[in-house]
Scaffold this motif. Structure first.
Motif, mmCIF file in Angstrom:
data_model
loop_
_atom_site.group_PDB
_atom_site.id
_atom_site.type_symbol
_atom_site.label_atom_id
_atom_site.label_comp_id
_atom_site.label_asym_id
_atom_site.label_seq_id
_atom_site.Cartn_x
_atom_site.Cartn_y
_atom_site.Cartn_z
ATOM 1 N N GLY A 86 0.816 -1.201 0.000
ATOM 2 C CA GLY A 86 0.000 0.000 0.000
ATOM 3 C C GLY A 86 0.849 1.250 0.000
ATOM 4 N N ALA A 87 2.160 1.063 -0.214
ATOM 5 C CA ALA A 87 3.087 2.192 -0.140
ATOM 6 C C ALA A 87 3.121 2.959 -1.444
ATOM 7 C CB ALA A 87 4.484 1.697 0.211
ATOM 8 N N GLY A 88 2.028 3.597 -1.789
ATOM 9 C CA GLY A 88 1.973 4.507 -2.915
ATOM 10 C C GLY A 88 2.225 3.867 -4.253
ATOM 11 N N THR A 89 3.445 3.986 -4.773
ATOM 12 C CA THR A 89 3.698 3.585 -6.152
ATOM 13 C C THR A 89 4.016 2.107 -6.316
ATOM 14 O OG1 THR A 89 6.031 4.127 -5.903
ATOM 15 C CG2 THR A 89 4.589 5.880 -6.670
ATOM 16 N N ALA A 90 4.241 1.397 -5.247
ATOM 17 C CA ALA A 90 4.636 -0.013 -5.369
ATOM 18 C C ALA A 90 3.396 -0.877 -5.449
ATOM 19 C CB ALA A 90 5.495 -0.416 -4.179
ATOM 20 N N SER A 91 2.886 -1.084 -6.649
ATOM 21 C CA SER A 91 1.590 -1.736 -6.793
ATOM 22 C C SER A 91 1.660 -3.092 -7.455
ATOM 23 C CB SER A 91 0.659 -0.841 -7.597
ATOM 24 O OG SER A 91 1.221 -0.619 -8.876
ATOM 25 N N LYS A 92 2.815 -3.720 -7.484
ATOM 26 C CA LYS A 92 2.880 -5.057 -8.083
ATOM 27 C C LYS A 92 2.261 -6.061 -7.133
ATOM 28 C CE LYS A 92 7.314 -6.520 -6.184
ATOM 29 N NZ LYS A 92 8.666 -7.059 -6.496
ATOM 30 N N LEU A 93 1.776 -7.147 -7.710
ATOM 31 C CA LEU A 93 1.273 -8.268 -6.933
ATOM 32 C C LEU A 93 2.393 -9.292 -6.751
ATOM 33 C CD1 LEU A 93 -2.195 -8.767 -8.645
ATOM 34 C CD2 LEU A 93 -1.847 -8.222 -6.232
ATOM 35 N N THR A 94 2.532 -9.780 -5.528
ATOM 36 C CA THR A 94 3.444 -10.873 -5.228
ATOM 37 C C THR A 94 2.594 -12.085 -4.891
ATOM 38 O OG1 THR A 94 5.141 -9.369 -4.394
ATOM 39 C CG2 THR A 94 5.307 -11.695 -3.752
ATOM 40 N N PHE A 95 2.772 -13.156 -5.659
ATOM 41 C CA PHE A 95 1.918 -14.329 -5.532
ATOM 42 C C PHE A 95 2.615 -15.450 -4.755
ATOM 43 C CE2 PHE A 95 -1.725 -13.624 -8.321
ATOM 44 C CZ PHE A 95 -1.304 -12.551 -9.101
ATOM 45 N N GLY A 96 1.789 -16.296 -4.140
ATOM 46 C CA GLY A 96 2.267 -17.558 -3.604
ATOM 47 C C GLY A 96 2.334 -18.588 -4.716
ATOM 48 N N THR A 97 2.692 -19.812 -4.345
ATOM 49 C CA THR A 97 2.861 -20.872 -5.341
ATOM 50 C C THR A 97 1.555 -21.579 -5.683
ATOM 51 O OG1 THR A 97 3.479 -22.336 -3.529
ATOM 52 C CG2 THR A 97 5.281 -21.318 -4.779
ATOM 53 N N GLY A 98 0.511 -21.258 -4.960
ATOM 54 C CA GLY A 98 -0.797 -21.792 -5.304
ATOM 55 C C GLY A 98 -1.182 -23.061 -4.577
ATOM 56 N N THR A 99 -2.490 -23.275 -4.456
ATOM 57 C CA THR A 99 -3.071 -24.513 -3.927
ATOM 58 C C THR A 99 -4.060 -25.030 -4.953
ATOM 59 O OG1 THR A 99 -2.885 -23.845 -1.613
ATOM 60 C CG2 THR A 99 -4.516 -25.542 -2.141
ATOM 61 N N ARG A 100 -3.852 -26.268 -5.363
ATOM 62 C CA ARG A 100 -4.779 -26.887 -6.321
ATOM 63 C C ARG A 100 -5.937 -27.508 -5.547
ATOM 64 N NH1 ARG A 100 -4.280 -27.956 -11.415
ATOM 65 N NH2 ARG A 100 -2.009 -27.667 -11.348
ATOM 66 N N LEU A 101 -7.147 -26.991 -5.777
ATOM 67 C CA LEU A 101 -8.339 -27.495 -5.088
ATOM 68 C C LEU A 101 -9.168 -28.343 -6.038
ATOM 69 C CD1 LEU A 101 -10.229 -27.508 -2.601
ATOM 70 C CD2 LEU A 101 -11.374 -25.528 -3.622
ATOM 71 N N GLN A 102 -9.480 -29.543 -5.592
ATOM 72 C CA GLN A 102 -10.349 -30.433 -6.361
ATOM 73 C C GLN A 102 -11.635 -30.644 -5.572
ATOM 74 O OE1 GLN A 102 -9.591 -32.063 -9.490
ATOM 75 N NE2 GLN A 102 -11.780 -32.492 -9.400
ATOM 76 N N VAL A 103 -12.767 -30.319 -6.189
ATOM 77 C CA VAL A 103 -14.070 -30.563 -5.572
ATOM 78 C C VAL A 103 -14.656 -31.823 -6.191
ATOM 79 C CG1 VAL A 103 -16.363 -29.656 -5.097
ATOM 80 C CG2 VAL A 103 -14.403 -28.097 -5.203
ATOM 81 N N THR A 104 -14.995 -32.783 -5.340
ATOM 82 C CA THR A 104 -15.481 -34.079 -5.829
ATOM 83 C C THR A 104 -16.934 -34.312 -5.445
ATOM 84 O OG1 THR A 104 -14.710 -35.172 -3.818
ATOM 85 C CG2 THR A 104 -13.165 -35.049 -5.657
ATOM 86 N N LEU A 105 -17.565 -35.223 -6.157
ATOM 87 C CA LEU A 105 -18.977 -35.550 -5.886
ATOM 88 C C LEU A 105 -19.108 -36.386 -4.624
ATOM 89 C CD1 LEU A 105 -20.141 -36.430 -9.498
ATOM 90 C CD2 LEU A 105 -20.824 -34.434 -8.146
#
Lengths: 116, 116
Positions: A97-116
């Motif tokens: 939120g420091a003014g001009t620094a507006s890049k997104l830093t991402f995590g490595t992700g979580t793969r979610l599987q929804v099953t029946l």
């Protein structure tokens, strides 16, 4: 530099159940923004929810809600009443939120599987 | 209300060639950010353009360059392609408010680049 950690590479949940995805981050800043994005197999990155660090109230969007613990630097995503269409990669992301620094830093992700 | 669009959707190049990817921001947005997403990883910030100038840059070599046009659309150019440049390239748009881009970034569908 900020870092975002998602410690669950994969998760599975049955339809209609509730699942929580974890995210922790590291920053020395006090003003920032946190996001959860969803990336289905179609690969389009879709915004799920956004949290401003200065707000104590946890953000909610329909079936999606977060548990934001600023002191612990934790930002988990809860999906209620899971649906098959929720199957996707979920990425936690940090924005300064420091003014001009507006890049997104991402995590490595979580793969979610929804099953029946 | 058109969302973020990118072209082409897929591209195959050989090592040493040059490539240009294009992005049109969401209606009303004036800022464009580019990200590289390698297979199985989270997106990495390349750079951000606002008012036709590169505003912020991530840890990418000078082979990666960009441009923003008066209509806010943007191009990403990569010279001297390497095998490691194979990735999904994502464009995101947002709105600069009072000199600070703290607004949410919305993503396009991406361009899948394969370097042989």
């Amino acid at each position: 530099a900020q870092t975002v950690t998602q410690s669950q590479p994969e998760m599975s949940v049955q339809e209609a159940e509730t699942v929580t995805l974890s995210c922790t981050y590291d920053t020395s800043e006090s003003n920032y923004y946190l996001f959860w994005y969803k990336q289905p197999p179609s690969r389009q990155m879709i915004l799920v929810i956004r949290q401003e660090a200065y707000k104590q109230q946890n953000a909610t969007e329909n079936r999606f809600s977060v548990n934001f613990q600023k002191a612990a630097k934790s930002f988990s995503l809860k999906i209620s009443d899971s649906q098959l269409g929720d199957t996707a990669m979920y990425f936690c992301a940090f924005m300064s939120g420091a003014g001009t620094a507006s890049k997104l830093t991402f995590g490595t992700g979580t793969r979610l599987q929804v099953t029946l | 209300d058109a969302g973020v669009t990118q072209s082409p959707t897929h591209l195959i190049k050989t090592r040493g060639q040059q490539v240009t990817l294009r992005c049109s921001p969401k209606s009303g947005h004036d800022t464009v950010s580019w990200y590289q997403q390698a297979l199985g990883q989270g997106p990495q910030f390349i750079f951000q353009y606002y008012e036709e100038e590169e505003r912020q840059r991530g840890n990418f070599p000078d082979r990666f360059s960009g441009h923003q046009f008066p209509n806010y659309s943007s191009e990403l150019n990569v010279n001297a392609l390497l095998l490691g440049d194979s990735a999904l390239y994502l464009c995101a748009s947002s709105l600069m408010v009072q000199g600070a881009s703290e607004e949410t970034q919305y993503f396009g569908p991406g361009t899948r680049l394969l370097v042989l």
